[in-house]
Design an enzyme around this catalytic site. Structure first.
Site, PDB file in Angstrom:
ATOM      1  N   LEU A 164       0.822  -1.209   0.000  1.00 28.22           N
ATOM      2  CA  LEU A 164       0.000   0.000   0.000  1.00 28.22           C
ATOM      3  C   LEU A 164       0.855   1.258   0.000  1.00 28.22           C
ATOM      4  CD1 LEU A 164      -2.684  -0.930   2.671  1.00 28.22           C
ATOM      5  CD2 LEU A 164      -3.054  -0.651   0.228  1.00 28.22           C
ATOM      6  N   GLY A 167       5.958   4.299   5.170  1.00 30.61           N
ATOM      7  CA  GLY A 167       6.224   5.483   5.976  1.00 30.61           C
ATOM      8  C   GLY A 167       7.690   5.496   6.324  1.00 30.61           C
ATOM      9  N   LEU A 203       8.885   4.572   9.047  1.00 30.17           N
ATOM     10  CA  LEU A 203       9.235   3.500   9.979  1.00 30.17           C
ATOM     11  C   LEU A 203       8.963   2.118   9.422  1.00 30.17           C
ATOM     12  CD1 LEU A 203       7.317   4.932  13.081  1.00 30.17           C
ATOM     13  CD2 LEU A 203       9.727   5.253  12.552  1.00 30.17           C
ATOM     14  N   ASP A 229       0.757  13.448  16.918  1.00 29.98           N
ATOM     15  CA  ASP A 229       1.183  13.486  15.513  1.00 29.98           C
ATOM     16  C   ASP A 229      -0.069  13.476  14.636  1.00 29.98           C
ATOM     17  OD1 ASP A 229       2.877  13.642  13.365  1.00 29.98           O
ATOM     18  OD2 ASP A 229       3.336  11.496  13.331  1.00 29.98           O
TER      19      ASP A 229
HETATM   20  N1  LIG Z   1      -4.944   0.788   7.649  1.00 29.13           N
HETATM   21  C1  LIG Z   1      -4.510   1.256   6.470  1.00 29.13           C
HETATM   22  N2  LIG Z   1      -5.282   1.197   5.392  1.00 29.13           N
HETATM   23  C2  LIG Z   1      -4.867   1.702   4.197  1.00 29.13           C
HETATM   24  N3  LIG Z   1      -3.665   2.273   3.995  1.00 29.13           N
HETATM   25  C3  LIG Z   1      -2.830   2.365   5.043  1.00 29.13           C
HETATM   26  C4  LIG Z   1      -3.192   1.864   6.326  1.00 29.13           C
HETATM   27  N4  LIG Z   1      -2.168   2.103   7.184  1.00 29.13           N
HETATM   28  C5  LIG Z   1      -1.228   2.730   6.465  1.00 29.13           C
HETATM   29  N5  LIG Z   1      -1.595   2.893   5.183  1.00 29.13           N
HETATM   30  C6  LIG Z   1      -0.807   3.536   4.096  1.00 29.13           C
HETATM   31  O1  LIG Z   1       0.581   3.437   4.408  1.00 29.13           O
HETATM   32  C7  LIG Z   1       1.167   4.741   4.597  1.00 29.13           C
HETATM   33  C8  LIG Z   1       2.192   4.716   5.739  1.00 29.13           C
HETATM   34  O2  LIG Z   1       1.591   4.309   6.958  1.00 29.13           O
HETATM   35  P1  LIG Z   1       1.935   4.978   8.355  1.00 29.13           P
HETATM   36  O3  LIG Z   1       1.649   6.448   8.272  1.00 29.13           O
HETATM   37  O4  LIG Z   1       1.219   4.227   9.422  1.00 29.13           O
HETATM   38  O5  LIG Z   1       3.505   4.718   8.415  1.00 29.13           O
HETATM   39  P2  LIG Z   1       4.620   5.435   9.299  1.00 29.13           P
HETATM   40  O6  LIG Z   1       5.959   4.907   8.913  1.00 29.13           O
HETATM   41  O7  LIG Z   1       4.260   5.267  10.749  1.00 29.13           O
HETATM   42  O8  LIG Z   1       4.431   6.928   8.848  1.00 29.13           O
HETATM   43  P3  LIG Z   1       5.273   8.219   9.217  1.00 29.13           P
HETATM   44  O9  LIG Z   1       6.244   8.388   8.082  1.00 29.13           O
HETATM   45  O10 LIG Z   1       4.215   9.301   9.261  1.00 29.13           O
HETATM   46  O11 LIG Z   1       5.911   7.952  10.528  1.00 29.13           O
HETATM   47  C9  LIG Z   1      -0.033   5.648   4.899  1.00 29.13           C
HETATM   48  O12 LIG Z   1       0.219   6.991   4.510  1.00 29.13           O
HETATM   49  C10 LIG Z   1      -1.128   5.023   4.026  1.00 29.13           C
HETATM   50  O13 LIG Z   1      -0.987   5.449   2.681  1.00 29.13           O
END
Ligand SMILES: Nc1ncnc2c1ncn2[C@@H]1O[C@H](COP(=O)(O)OP(=O)(O)OP(=O)(O)O)[C@@H](O)[C@H]1O
Length: 361
Positions: A43, A46, A48, A161
């Site tokens: 999908l 991010g 992390l 956040d």
């Molecule tokens: N439950 C979900 N359903 C659909 N898409 C999702 C879901 N969770 C995450 N995503 C997709 O994955 C991307 C990254 O997820 P997330 O923001 O949780 O990662 P992160 O590494 O924690 O982000 P950040 O860079 O803000 O720290 C989101 O922007 C979204 O596009």
């Protein structure tokens, strides 16, 4: 054979994954076997993790895979997610899992799947028409999600956040607050500010986020005034990030989340009236980096709403992004305001004039 005594050095073959897993509180309680999970497609990613769409018992799920070096972030997010109370406007947590690769274990958080991606993606998609009904719907859902965090008993949670990227939207256009890996309760120390991981979020950070002075007394006053008893990782987790004591952290409370909510209001309002997405603060060409952005918001600069913005909405936005956290409304007050403004909007005459402001393609 030479024995290596340096603790920083280890042979990967000797990592005891079983021990790591057992050290994570409640892991077994929430564990979903990887064999039960079907991976469908990637999908996104991010800072992390990588996120995949999958299926669990035929139900669509999102699988957030943390690399082994992000174990602390995984633990934080897991700790937060298992302590969430159920709300239609918080992402639903299903469990945790492990992806096993040779000499490598990735920890995963399994949540509900949101087919419309993030609110940010929706606002930047020019094919999607957004009007005042969506504004009221999205704002209300986000604030209700925040309310369920802030009113959590016995210990409330501050998200810290809240950004449009961390609001996911499901097939039924329901907003879900997600991404609790940044919900470290002492997040805005220097480590956080210098981290590249969260550089997308600076525009959403409240001005008090950049305070570094030791203000224990202020914290007490602040907490008393706000009746806050916010869950603190320093007392509830063994996470290394919690070791930087709260004594030197600024008094970040629920009102920091309200500031971020105000910035999301700006994004929605400007998208609705201008018909295209504007990044908060992008109008100020002199702001070239995150440090300047933080300094400017600390000096009172705020993204300016389109001139045509209806006055009651502008008033609520300005309250939410007030310089002083004490002047910002609580979730309950925002909910009340939104309901009043919506009732006013629904008066045919108001509706007609406000709808004329919406730029249609
Ligand atoms: N439950 C979900 N359903 C659909 N898409 C999702 C879901 N969770 C995450 N995503 C997709 O994955 C991307 C990254 O997820 P997330 O923001 O949780 O990662 P992160 O590494 O924690 O982000 P950040 O860079 O803000 O720290 C989101 O922007 C979204 O596009």
């Amino acid at each position: 054979m030479e024995v290596v005594t340096n603790n920083n050095f280890f042979d990967e073959n000797e990592i005891d994954f079983k021990l790591i897993k057992e050290s994570i509180i409640n892991f077994k309680l929430w564990e979903i076997s990887n064999q039960q999970i079907e991976y469908v497609c990637r999908l996104g990613s991010g800072s992390l993790c990588r996120v995949y769409k999958g299926r669990l018992n035929k139900k669509p799920i999102a699988i957030k895979v943390f690399s082994p070096i992000r174990l602390e972030e995984f633990k934080t997010e897991f700790l937060m997610m298992q302590s969430l109370r159920s709300s239609p406007f918080l992402i639903s947590f299903y469990g945790v899992s492990i992806v096993e690769e040779p000499q490598k274990q990735c920890y995963c958080i399994i949540t509900e799947f949101c087919s419309r991606d993030s609110l940010y993606h929706i606002m930047t998609d020019k094919t999607i028409e957004l009007g005042w009904n969506r504004f009221f719907q999205f704002s209300m859902q986000i604030i209700l999600g925040l309310q369920s965090l802030h009113n959590r008993k016995p210990k409330p949670i501050v998200h810290r956040d809240v950004t449009s990227l961390n609001i996911l939207v499901n097939e039924d256009w329901e907003c879900k607050i997600s991404n609790f890996s940044a919900s470290r309760f002492n997040c805005l120390n220097t480590e956080y500010i210098n981290s590249n991981n969260h550089n997308k979020s600076f525009a959403f950070c409240s001005p008090e986020s950049s305070d570094f002075q030791d203000n224990d007394d202020d914290d007490d006053d602040y907490d008393n005034n706000n009746n806050n008893n916010f869950l603190s990782l320093s007392s509830s987790s063994s996470s290394s990030s919690s070791s930087s004591s709260s004594s030197s952290s600024p008094p970040l409370t629920s009102k920091s989340d309200i500031y971020s909510f105000g910035i999301i209001m700006f994004e929605l309002i400007s998208r609705i009236i201008n018909g295209e997405y504007s990044h908060p603060f992008s109008e100020f060409k002199e702001i070239k980096n995150d440090f300047q952005l933080m300094l400017s918001s600390k000096n009172g600069l705020r993204p300016s709403l389109p001139n045509l913005c209806p006055q009651p909405i502008e008033k609520l936005y300005k309250l939410c992004v007030d310089q002083s956290p004490l002047n910002r409304p609580s979730c309950e007050e925002v909910i009340m305001s939104l309901n009043q403004i919506r009732s006013f909007y629904l008066i045919p005459q108001t509706k007609k004039s406000w709808d004329k402001l919406v730029l249609k393609k």
